[in-house]
Structures are given as structure tokens and as C-alpha cells.
Design a protein around this motif. Structure first.
Motif, PDB file in Angstrom:
ATOM      1  N   ALA A  72      21.216  33.576  -0.981  1.00  0.00           N
ATOM      2  CA  ALA A  72      21.091  34.984  -0.611  1.00  0.00           C
ATOM      3  C   ALA A  72      20.780  35.143   0.878  1.00  0.00           C
ATOM      4  CB  ALA A  72      20.003  35.652  -1.456  1.00  0.00           C
ATOM      5  N   ARG A  73      19.962  34.241   1.422  1.00  0.00           N
ATOM      6  CA  ARG A  73      19.645  34.307   2.848  1.00  0.00           C
ATOM      7  C   ARG A  73      20.882  34.053   3.709  1.00  0.00           C
ATOM      8  NH1 ARG A  73      15.047  31.177   1.455  1.00  0.00           N
ATOM      9  NH2 ARG A  73      13.099  32.350   1.569  1.00  0.00           N
ATOM     10  N   ARG A  74      21.788  33.254   3.229  1.00  0.00           N
ATOM     11  CA  ARG A  74      22.962  32.872   4.007  1.00  0.00           C
ATOM     12  C   ARG A  74      24.009  33.978   4.088  1.00  0.00           C
ATOM     13  NH1 ARG A  74      22.851  28.858   7.315  1.00  0.00           N
ATOM     14  NH2 ARG A  74      24.923  28.071   6.786  1.00  0.00           N
ATOM     15  N   PHE A  75      23.857  35.002   3.219  1.00  0.00           N
ATOM     16  CA  PHE A  75      24.832  36.088   3.213  1.00  0.00           C
ATOM     17  C   PHE A  75      24.116  37.435   3.188  1.00  0.00           C
ATOM     18  CE2 PHE A  75      26.955  32.493   1.223  1.00  0.00           C
ATOM     19  CZ  PHE A  75      28.186  32.483   1.886  1.00  0.00           C
ATOM     20  N   SER A  76      24.272  38.201   4.257  1.00  0.00           N
ATOM     21  CA  SER A  76      23.737  39.560   4.263  1.00  0.00           C
ATOM     22  C   SER A  76      24.515  40.388   3.239  1.00  0.00           C
ATOM     23  CB  SER A  76      23.876  40.186   5.647  1.00  0.00           C
ATOM     24  OG  SER A  76      25.250  40.314   5.996  1.00  0.00           O
ATOM     25  N   LEU A  77      23.965  41.514   2.842  1.00  0.00           N
ATOM     26  CA  LEU A  77      24.627  42.358   1.846  1.00  0.00           C
ATOM     27  C   LEU A  77      26.046  42.722   2.276  1.00  0.00           C
ATOM     28  CD1 LEU A  77      21.720  44.751   0.826  1.00  0.00           C
ATOM     29  CD2 LEU A  77      22.815  43.034  -0.613  1.00  0.00           C
ATOM     30  N   ALA A  78      26.224  42.964   3.561  1.00  0.00           N
ATOM     31  CA  ALA A  78      27.533  43.383   4.061  1.00  0.00           C
ATOM     32  C   ALA A  78      28.581  42.283   3.959  1.00  0.00           C
ATOM     33  CB  ALA A  78      27.412  43.850   5.512  1.00  0.00           C
ATOM     34  N   ARG A  79      28.152  41.022   3.886  1.00  0.00           N
ATOM     35  CA  ARG A  79      29.091  39.898   3.867  1.00  0.00           C
ATOM     36  C   ARG A  79      29.354  39.373   2.458  1.00  0.00           C
ATOM     37  NH1 ARG A  79      27.318  35.389   6.018  1.00  0.00           N
ATOM     38  NH2 ARG A  79      29.449  34.627   6.253  1.00  0.00           N
ATOM     39  N   ARG A  80      28.695  39.905   1.461  1.00  0.00           N
ATOM     40  CA  ARG A  80      28.907  39.468   0.089  1.00  0.00           C
ATOM     41  C   ARG A  80      30.144  40.167  -0.475  1.00  0.00           C
ATOM     42  NH1 ARG A  80      22.582  39.957  -1.975  1.00  0.00           N
ATOM     43  NH2 ARG A  80      21.704  38.664  -0.278  1.00  0.00           N
ATOM     44  N   ARG A  81      31.009  39.406  -1.090  1.00  0.00           N
ATOM     45  CA  ARG A  81      32.291  39.932  -1.566  1.00  0.00           C
ATOM     46  C   ARG A  81      32.231  40.243  -3.059  1.00  0.00           C
ATOM     47  NH1 ARG A  81      36.848  38.311   2.080  1.00  0.00           N
ATOM     48  NH2 ARG A  81      35.818  37.586   3.987  1.00  0.00           N
ATOM     49  N   ASP A  82      32.476  41.508  -3.392  1.00  0.00           N
ATOM     50  CA  ASP A  82      32.383  41.953  -4.777  1.00  0.00           C
ATOM     51  C   ASP A  82      33.384  41.258  -5.691  1.00  0.00           C
ATOM     52  OD1 ASP A  82      30.378  43.678  -4.106  1.00  0.00           O
ATOM     53  OD2 ASP A  82      31.662  45.443  -3.936  1.00  0.00           O
ATOM     54  N   LYS A  83      34.523  40.852  -5.143  1.00  0.00           N
ATOM     55  CA  LYS A  83      35.565  40.259  -5.978  1.00  0.00           C
ATOM     56  C   LYS A  83      35.336  38.767  -6.229  1.00  0.00           C
ATOM     57  CE  LYS A  83      39.142  43.549  -4.593  1.00  0.00           C
ATOM     58  NZ  LYS A  83      40.493  43.723  -3.991  1.00  0.00           N
ATOM     59  N   LEU A  84      34.336  38.201  -5.590  1.00  0.00           N
ATOM     60  CA  LEU A  84      34.017  36.791  -5.775  1.00  0.00           C
ATOM     61  C   LEU A  84      32.632  36.652  -6.384  1.00  0.00           C
ATOM     62  CD1 LEU A  84      35.308  35.280  -2.400  1.00  0.00           C
ATOM     63  CD2 LEU A  84      36.486  35.328  -4.610  1.00  0.00           C
ATOM     64  N   SER A  85      32.418  35.587  -7.103  1.00  0.00           N
ATOM     65  CA  SER A  85      31.145  35.371  -7.783  1.00  0.00           C
ATOM     66  C   SER A  85      30.082  34.809  -6.845  1.00  0.00           C
ATOM     67  CB  SER A  85      31.337  34.399  -8.953  1.00  0.00           C
ATOM     68  OG  SER A  85      31.638  33.095  -8.454  1.00  0.00           O
ATOM     69  N   PHE A  86      28.850  34.834  -7.322  1.00  0.00           N
ATOM     70  CA  PHE A  86      27.760  34.190  -6.601  1.00  0.00           C
ATOM     71  C   PHE A  86      28.068  32.714  -6.392  1.00  0.00           C
ATOM     72  CE2 PHE A  86      23.823  31.753  -6.563  1.00  0.00           C
ATOM     73  CZ  PHE A  86      23.046  32.444  -5.644  1.00  0.00           C
ATOM     74  N   ALA A  87      28.680  32.088  -7.409  1.00  0.00           N
ATOM     75  CA  ALA A  87      29.003  30.670  -7.320  1.00  0.00           C
ATOM     76  C   ALA A  87      30.003  30.389  -6.200  1.00  0.00           C
ATOM     77  CB  ALA A  87      29.561  30.176  -8.655  1.00  0.00           C
ATOM     78  N   HIS A  88      30.963  31.296  -5.974  1.00  0.00           N
ATOM     79  CA  HIS A  88      31.891  31.142  -4.848  1.00  0.00           C
ATOM     80  C   HIS A  88      31.110  31.088  -3.527  1.00  0.00           C
ATOM     81  CE1 HIS A  88      35.036  32.587  -7.673  1.00  0.00           C
ATOM     82  NE2 HIS A  88      35.879  31.955  -6.883  1.00  0.00           N
ATOM     83  N   HIS A  89      30.201  32.035  -3.370  1.00  0.00           N
ATOM     84  CA  HIS A  89      29.400  32.084  -2.138  1.00  0.00           C
ATOM     85  C   HIS A  89      28.539  30.838  -2.002  1.00  0.00           C
ATOM     86  CE1 HIS A  89      30.528  36.310  -2.676  1.00  0.00           C
ATOM     87  NE2 HIS A  89      30.235  36.504  -1.412  1.00  0.00           N
ATOM     88  N   ALA A  90      27.990  30.364  -3.124  1.00  0.00           N
ATOM     89  CA  ALA A  90      27.144  29.177  -3.090  1.00  0.00           C
ATOM     90  C   ALA A  90      27.916  27.958  -2.607  1.00  0.00           C
ATOM     91  CB  ALA A  90      26.555  28.912  -4.473  1.00  0.00           C
ATOM     92  N   GLU A  91      29.190  27.859  -2.967  1.00  0.00           N
ATOM     93  CA  GLU A  91      29.998  26.703  -2.578  1.00  0.00           C
ATOM     94  C   GLU A  91      30.137  26.575  -1.064  1.00  0.00           C
ATOM     95  OE1 GLU A  91      31.253  24.185  -4.270  1.00  0.00           O
ATOM     96  OE2 GLU A  91      30.357  24.952  -6.112  1.00  0.00           O
ATOM     97  N   VAL A  92      30.150  27.694  -0.349  1.00  0.00           N
ATOM     98  CA  VAL A  92      30.376  27.647   1.102  1.00  0.00           C
ATOM     99  C   VAL A  92      29.111  27.965   1.892  1.00  0.00           C
ATOM    100  CG1 VAL A  92      32.793  28.294   0.801  1.00  0.00           C
ATOM    101  CG2 VAL A  92      31.110  30.077   1.234  1.00  0.00           C
ATOM    102  N   ALA A  93      27.986  28.130   1.212  1.00  0.00           N
ATOM    103  CA  ALA A  93      26.752  28.567   1.873  1.00  0.00           C
ATOM    104  C   ALA A  93      26.278  27.613   2.962  1.00  0.00           C
ATOM    105  CB  ALA A  93      25.641  28.769   0.840  1.00  0.00           C
ATOM    106  N   SER A 113      39.387  30.165  -8.440  1.00  0.00           N
ATOM    107  CA  SER A 113      38.140  30.048  -9.192  1.00  0.00           C
ATOM    108  C   SER A 113      37.131  29.297  -8.336  1.00  0.00           C
ATOM    109  CB  SER A 113      38.380  29.276 -10.495  1.00  0.00           C
ATOM    110  OG  SER A 113      38.737  27.934 -10.192  1.00  0.00           O
ATOM    111  N   ARG A 114      35.874  29.238  -8.807  1.00  0.00           N
ATOM    112  CA  ARG A 114      34.865  28.482  -8.073  1.00  0.00           C
ATOM    113  C   ARG A 114      35.263  27.013  -7.977  1.00  0.00           C
ATOM    114  NH1 ARG A 114      29.898  26.393  -9.869  1.00  0.00           N
ATOM    115  NH2 ARG A 114      31.122  25.580 -11.597  1.00  0.00           N
ATOM    116  N   ASN A 115      35.760  26.457  -9.084  1.00  0.00           N
ATOM    117  CA  ASN A 115      36.149  25.043  -9.084  1.00  0.00           C
ATOM    118  C   ASN A 115      37.328  24.779  -8.151  1.00  0.00           C
ATOM    119  OD1 ASN A 115      34.152  24.334 -10.896  1.00  0.00           O
ATOM    120  ND2 ASN A 115      35.457  24.531 -12.692  1.00  0.00           N
TER     121      ASN A 115
END
Length: 205
Positions: A72-93, A113-115
Motif C-alpha cells: 500500500a505504501r508503494r502505491f498512492s491511491l491515484a496510482r492504484r488501478r481498479d482493473k487490476l488486483s492487489f496481487a498484480h500491484h504486489a508483483e511489481v511493488a 492474470s497475476r501469474n
């Protein structure tokens, strides 16, 4: 009918309704990871003396919550993508912000997909983000890696100091400890190898 411990369905339920319920549950589950991460970040800032007590009241362990907060710290609210999951963001954090945006854009554009995102990251960059895998819903071991379980006893002061050091390097505690151990191991091996060389030279002299 919804209960804390399950769902009760009627005898007859049309497929579109059943499908929609599944999508709603998936959305809530994914959103909860972001919510818990943001909740912990706020608690660390506002209730430093009490937030750990609150965490103990949740059903998740402390390290899991810290992983959520790290992403969550690595992505501000404005940079979080609604069409992608939390797991997607975690992969590139663990990547730099510019690289995060590039990979998330690709995942969104091509419907990965995340995988699939993880495979593309490994194929292109060779990066296996430990923090991301632990923060998401499971982890595939990197080729040649070995899982090791360690029971560690420390004082509260030591633990807090280690966590602070890990936070300062934007890493979760486990990956920070592994990095620290590897650095010390290389230093010790290098020193002992150098000393052994000096002994050989001295004895020949």
C-alpha cells in the motif's frame, strides 16, 4: 443469506446471479487487502503506542498485515488501478515507480492474470520480488531456492530496531533479514579466505 462463517443459497439460483455473487465476493476480498494496508499505515502514524494491540484483534498475523502495508505504501491511491488486483500491484511493488507503471499498464492492456504478469517479469527482467510474492496470495519458489523455517527469539528492542531498518529500506522484515545474513556471510567468507592466504604466504616466508 450471509453469515460470518458462510453463505446459504436457495434451492434454485440462476447462473447469472450466482456468477455476479462470485464477482462481488472477489472484489471485496481484493479490496480488503488495500483496506487493511491503509488501515495499518494510518495506525502506525496515529497510534504508535496502541496499533499493535489492535492488530492482535484481527484474524491475520502481524507479518501478513505488514506485507499489505508495504504494498500500500508503494502505491498512492491515484496510482492504484481498479482493473487490476492487489496481487498484480504486489508483483511489481519492489520495482522503481516508473517500472511499476510500465508493467501495470501492460497487464491492464493485455488482460494478464497475476501469474502471467509474474512470468513476464521473470522472463524479461529475471526479477522475483520476494516481498510481492509474500504479500500476495501465495508464492512460487524461485528455481533452485530452498524454503527454510527458523524460530528466532529476540528482545522487543531488537525486533523494533530490525523492523525500523527494514522499513527504511522499503523491505519487509523477512527479506531484509535474508539480505542482511547474505551480506554478513559474504563478508565473513571473504575475510577468512584472505586470512588463510596471509597464513600460507607467511609460512612460506
Amino acid at each position: 443469506m450471509t453469515r460470518r462463517t458462510g453463505l446459504q443459497f436457495p434451492n434454485r439460483l440462476e447462473f447469472p446471479i450466482w456468477e455476479r455473487i462470485g464477482k462481488q465476493i472477489s472484489l471485496i476480498s481484493d479490496s480488503s487487502a488495500w483496506w487493511l494496508g491503509d488501515w495499518l499505515i494510518y495506525g502506525e502514524k496515529e497510534y504508535a503506542d496502541r496499533y499493535r494491540m489492535a492488530i492482535e484483534q484481527t484474524s491475520l498475523d502481524y507479518q501478513t498485515l505488514r506485507n499489505y502495508a508495504w504494498v500500500a505504501r508503494r502505491f498512492s491511491l491515484a496510482r492504484r488501478r481498479d482493473k487490476l488486483s492487489f496481487a498484480h500491484h504486489a508483483e511489481v511493488a519492489a520495482l522503481a515507480q516508473e517500472e511499476q507503471d510500465v508493467w501495470l499498464e501492460r497487464a491492464e492492456q493485455f488482460g494478464w492474470s497475476r501469474n502471467r504478469l509474474r512470468r513476464e517479469l521473470r522472463r524479461t527482467t529475471g526479477v522475483v520480488p520476494v516481498e510481492a510474492a509474500e504479500a500476495a496470495d501465495g508464492r512460487e519458489a524461485a528455481a533452485g531456492s530452498v524454503d527454510v523455517k527458523v524460530r528466532l527469539t529476540s528482545s522487543r528492542e531488537q525486533l523494533e530496531r530490525w523492523k525500523k531498518a527494514a522499513d527504511l529500506q522499503n523491505r519487509d522484515l523477512v527479506s531484509w533479514m535474508v539480505q542482511a545474513l547474505e551480506s554478513i556471510a559474504q563478508e565473513v567468507i571473504s575475510k577468512k579466505t584472505s586470512e588463510a592466504g596471509e597464513v600460507v604466504v607467511s609460512s612460506r616466508g
